[in-house]
Design a protein around this motif. Structure first.
Motif, mmCIF file in Angstrom:
data_model
loop_
_atom_site.group_PDB
_atom_site.id
_atom_site.type_symbol
_atom_site.label_atom_id
_atom_site.label_comp_id
_atom_site.label_asym_id
_atom_site.label_seq_id
_atom_site.Cartn_x
_atom_site.Cartn_y
_atom_site.Cartn_z
ATOM 1 N N SER A 19 2.608 1.627 -3.444
ATOM 2 C CA SER A 19 1.688 2.031 -4.510
ATOM 3 C C SER A 19 1.321 3.510 -4.407
ATOM 4 N N LYS A 20 1.429 4.088 -3.193
ATOM 5 C CA LYS A 20 1.182 5.528 -3.032
ATOM 6 C C LYS A 20 2.404 6.359 -3.403
ATOM 7 N N LYS A 73 0.837 -1.200 0.000
ATOM 8 C CA LYS A 73 0.000 0.000 0.000
ATOM 9 C C LYS A 73 0.878 1.258 0.000
#
Length: 171
Positions: free
Chosen positions: A113-114, A110
């Motif tokens: 991916s940011k 997560k």
């Protein structure tokens, strides 16, 4: 591009010769600062030094308040478009269970991916210190499961009581 604070205006300009640009952007040529100031006063505008390092320095006849506002707005826009990069940390222990490891991997996925970097730390306490090399496979598994979206920026390295590596987004 000069910042708002280091702009010289009107009587602050002490140069003998300056290159003057008129209010509509036309070149008015090289003249003394006194003559340029007189032209600016006649137009009821300000004389602002916009390129102090040029030879001779470049000054422009403009409304100083409006010019400062435009500069501030441009600086604000540039700051808004600037992307800050954060380094997020995921801490692991040498005897981590498979489900816990998967949870940490999903968390790291997560973060990556940011667009953030992920610092993976494998911490050792007490007797775990004696078996450091045999638990390095935990970090290898971690990196292997994230290879589809991440690359290892800094490989695993022993620092004190922990082994660290940094993962970053694949380009």
């Amino acid at each position: 591009m000069p910042t708002i604070s280091d702009l010289l205006i009107n009587e602050q300009i002490r140069d003998k010769e300056i290159r003057l640009i008129g209010e509509n952007g036309e070149q008015l040529g090289i003249m003394s600062a006194r003559d340029a100031l007189k032209i600016a006063k006649d137009a009821e505008l300000d004389l602002v030094k916009i390129a102090p390092t040029a030879k001779p320095p470049v000054c422009k006849v403009i409304d100083y308040g409006k010019y400062r506002y435009e500069l501030a707005r441009r600086e604000k826009e540039a700051k808004k478009k600037q992307k800050t990069l954060e380094v997020k940390e995921v801490r692991l222990s040498p005897n981590i269970e498979a489900n816990d490891l998967n949870t940490k991997i999903n968390m790291a996925r997560k973060f990556i991916s940011k667009g953030n970097k992920v610092k993976v730390t494998l911490k050792f306490r007490g007797r775990e210190m004696a078996h450091m090399q045999s638990t390095k496979h935990v970090l290898d598994d971690f990196a292997e499961k994230l290879l589809d979206i991440a690359v290892i920026e800094k490989p695993a390295k022993l620092e004190g009581k922990s082994i660290m590596m940094v993962l970053t987004e694949k380009k």
